[in-house]
Design an enzyme around this catalytic site. Structure first.
Site, PDB file in Angstrom:
ATOM      1  N   HIS A  99       0.820  -1.206   0.000  1.00 35.21           N
ATOM      2  CA  HIS A  99       0.000   0.000   0.000  1.00 35.21           C
ATOM      3  C   HIS A  99       0.862   1.267   0.000  1.00 35.21           C
ATOM      4  O   HIS A  99       0.528   2.251  -0.673  1.00 35.21           O
ATOM      5  CB  HIS A  99      -0.920   0.005   1.224  1.00 35.21           C
ATOM      6  CG  HIS A  99      -2.043  -0.986   1.136  1.00 35.21           C
ATOM      7  ND1 HIS A  99      -1.833  -2.346   1.154  1.00 35.21           N
ATOM      8  CD2 HIS A  99      -3.391  -0.803   1.023  1.00 35.21           C
ATOM      9  CE1 HIS A  99      -2.998  -2.969   1.067  1.00 35.21           C
ATOM     10  NE2 HIS A  99      -3.951  -2.065   0.988  1.00 35.21           N
ATOM     11  N   HIS A 131       1.911  -4.149   8.985  1.00 39.33           N
ATOM     12  CA  HIS A 131       3.260  -3.849   8.507  1.00 39.33           C
ATOM     13  C   HIS A 131       4.079  -3.200   9.618  1.00 39.33           C
ATOM     14  O   HIS A 131       3.529  -2.583  10.543  1.00 39.33           O
ATOM     15  CB  HIS A 131       3.224  -2.915   7.288  1.00 39.33           C
ATOM     16  CG  HIS A 131       2.624  -3.542   6.064  1.00 39.33           C
ATOM     17  ND1 HIS A 131       3.279  -4.478   5.298  1.00 39.33           N
ATOM     18  CD2 HIS A 131       1.413  -3.362   5.488  1.00 39.33           C
ATOM     19  CE1 HIS A 131       2.503  -4.844   4.289  1.00 39.33           C
ATOM     20  NE2 HIS A 131       1.367  -4.186   4.391  1.00 39.33           N
TER      21      HIS A 131
END
Length: 284
Positions: free
Chosen positions: A198, A240
């Site tokens: 992303h 993440h």
């Protein structure tokens, strides 16, 4: 003199070692015969010594096998290098900070009430909406300049998806929290943590749109802010690490630079559109 000789002879006769049955003790034994006699006299002792040695070898082989099967993180280095200490310390800080910032990782987290909003923000940086949205805009576009920009944007999105998926498959780093990927993550091949897909996509798209679209200053600020918030949202959701997001940002700028280097001209874009729509008129 004769008396001395007779005395020495008497001594030799009286010496026990000069008897016939003890004569072999006065002669030095040869190495080959000594080994042969030793092996002939003590076969059972050799067998007894060989058996413990074989068991010791088998035990050492098993210990070595167990040591090889142990994972690297369970093994302790007695003399680690300064580089290894620095890298391990940075990784530990990265994991600790990422877990601390992951306040929306679960519904029971401190910010669990806004988890759905953060997931919606992260969805705006997903690959599937961007790829299908670009294709939809490409089918509705009527200008050559707009089609040229959209085709190159689609090329950049595909390059980003394939590159990030390959790196994630190669590194196979897991996120700070144990979470199963969603269905859309499997479609976009965004399964592992490093690098953050992303973040890479948001950085590439924002840079691409800022370079090829004429936007007002507030919109440009909102576009940069969107890229930053999308990247942070993945850390808030616990998917993440901070280092994953940083490397994803750098990779997104690299993708933009590569697309600018191999920019497709308007004629090439029209050829690709003709192939995609099964319209072969440019070839006649």
């Amino acid at each position: 003199m004769p008396a001395n000789q007779t005395r020495s002879r008497v001594r030799e006769r009286n010496n026990v070692l000069h008897r016939p049955e003890f004569m072999s003790l006065n002669q030095p034994l040869k190495s080959g015969t000594a080994e042969a006699r030793g092996t002939a006299r003590r076969p059972s002792q050799r067998n007894q010594q060989s058996q413990p040695s074989e068991t010791a070898q088998s035990e050492s082989a098993e210990n070595n096998k167990d040591r090889k099967e142990l994972p690297e993180e369970d093994c302790m280095q007695l003399n680690p290098s300064f580089k290894g200490i620095a890298i391990n310390s940075l990784l530990a800080i990265d994991i600790c900070m990422s877990k601390t910032i992951g306040v929306c990782a679960h519904t029971t987290s401190s910010w669990g009430s806004v988890r759905s909003m953060v997931k919606l923000l992260a969805l705006t940086g997903h690959a599937i909406p961007w790829i299908f949205g670009t294709i939809l805009c490409l089918t509705r576009s009527n200008t050559l300049a707009g089609q040229e920009v959209l085709v190159n944007l689609l090329l950049a999105l595909l390059l980003d998806v394939m590159t990030v998926a390959g790196m994630q498959k190669l590194v196979k780093r897991k996120g700070p929290w144990e979470m199963a990927p969603s269905f859309l993550d499997y479609l976009a091949m965004d399964i592992y943590s490093f690098p953050a897909a992303h973040a890479s996509r948001a950085a590439m798209v924002s840079k691409f749109l800022l370079a090829h679209l004429v936007l007002a200053v507030p919109l440009r600020i909102l576009l940069v802010l969107w890229a930053v918030l999308v990247s942070i949202s993945r850390v808030l959701l616990g998917r993440h690490h901070l280092s994953d997001v940083g490397c994803g940002f750098a990779l997104g700028f690299l993708h933009y630079s590569l697309v600018e280097m191999v920019w497709l001209s308007s004629n090439t874009c029209q050829t690709l559109i003709s192939i995609g729509t099964f319209n072969w008129s440019p070839f006649y």
